[in-house]
Scaffold this motif. Structure first.
Motif, mmCIF file in Angstrom:
data_model
loop_
_atom_site.group_PDB
_atom_site.id
_atom_site.type_symbol
_atom_site.label_atom_id
_atom_site.label_comp_id
_atom_site.label_asym_id
_atom_site.label_seq_id
_atom_site.Cartn_x
_atom_site.Cartn_y
_atom_site.Cartn_z
ATOM 1 N N GLY A 1 47.979 -7.290 4.552
ATOM 2 C CA GLY A 1 47.389 -5.982 4.297
ATOM 3 C C GLY A 1 46.580 -5.427 5.457
ATOM 4 O O GLY A 1 46.103 -4.295 5.398
ATOM 5 N N SER A 2 46.411 -6.216 6.537
ATOM 6 C CA SER A 2 45.577 -5.736 7.646
ATOM 7 C C SER A 2 46.217 -4.550 8.357
ATOM 8 O O SER A 2 45.505 -3.633 8.786
ATOM 9 N N LEU A 3 47.529 -4.533 8.472
ATOM 10 C CA LEU A 3 48.193 -3.395 9.110
ATOM 11 C C LEU A 3 47.988 -2.127 8.293
ATOM 12 O O LEU A 3 47.689 -1.061 8.843
ATOM 13 N N ASP A 4 48.099 -2.236 6.980
ATOM 14 C CA ASP A 4 47.882 -1.069 6.112
ATOM 15 C C ASP A 4 46.445 -0.555 6.238
ATOM 16 O O ASP A 4 46.213 0.657 6.308
ATOM 17 N N ARG A 5 45.483 -1.483 6.284
ATOM 18 C CA ARG A 5 44.087 -1.064 6.436
ATOM 19 C C ARG A 5 43.862 -0.381 7.782
ATOM 20 O O ARG A 5 43.176 0.638 7.874
ATOM 21 N N ILE B 1 43.056 4.672 10.940
ATOM 22 C CA ILE B 1 43.535 5.596 11.974
ATOM 23 C C ILE B 1 43.786 6.968 11.374
ATOM 24 O O ILE B 1 43.417 7.986 11.960
ATOM 25 N N ALA B 2 44.376 7.003 10.188
ATOM 26 C CA ALA B 2 44.650 8.281 9.527
ATOM 27 C C ALA B 2 43.350 9.020 9.208
ATOM 28 O O ALA B 2 43.280 10.244 9.311
#
Length: 107
Positions: free
Chosen positions: A65-69, A74-75
């Motif tokens: 889940g680190s990439l999603d966080r 960034i968004a």
């Protein structure tokens, strides 16, 4: 002068890592056991490889889940800056009025 052939540092490194092909590996092993110069060069390459291995960073598994966080953060930080409008003057195209194949003289 050594009775054994001179091995390149690449060959010595590959031997030290155990990936040198068999005929060359056997020849290098024989040279290292009988020839002081080859043995010293091999020891130097092994020491450099050991020093490199000590400084290498062990890769760890990335938490789920680190990439999603990261992408979510960034968004949130993304800001859209408005661009001022560009003014383009209308006029004839640079090559207007020329017949195909003609060259405009630069006089």
């Amino acid at each position: 002068m050594s009775a054994y052939r001179q091995f390149e540092d690449d060959d010595l490194a590959m031997y030290a890592m155990g990936v040198l092909e068999t005929p060359d590996a056997a020849e290098l092993a024989q040279a290292a056991s009988a020839d002081e110069e080859t043995r010293a060069r091999l020891a130097e390459v092994q020491a450099r490889l050991a020093a490199y291995a000590e400084t290498a960073v062990a890769l760890e598994e990335v938490p789920e889940g680190s990439l999603d966080r990261l992408m979510g953060r960034i968004a949130q930080e993304r800001r859209v800056l408005p661009m001022p409008p560009r003014h383009v003057e209308a006029g004839p195209a640079p090559m207007a009025g020329m017949v195909a194949g003609e060259r405009r003289s630069t006089g």
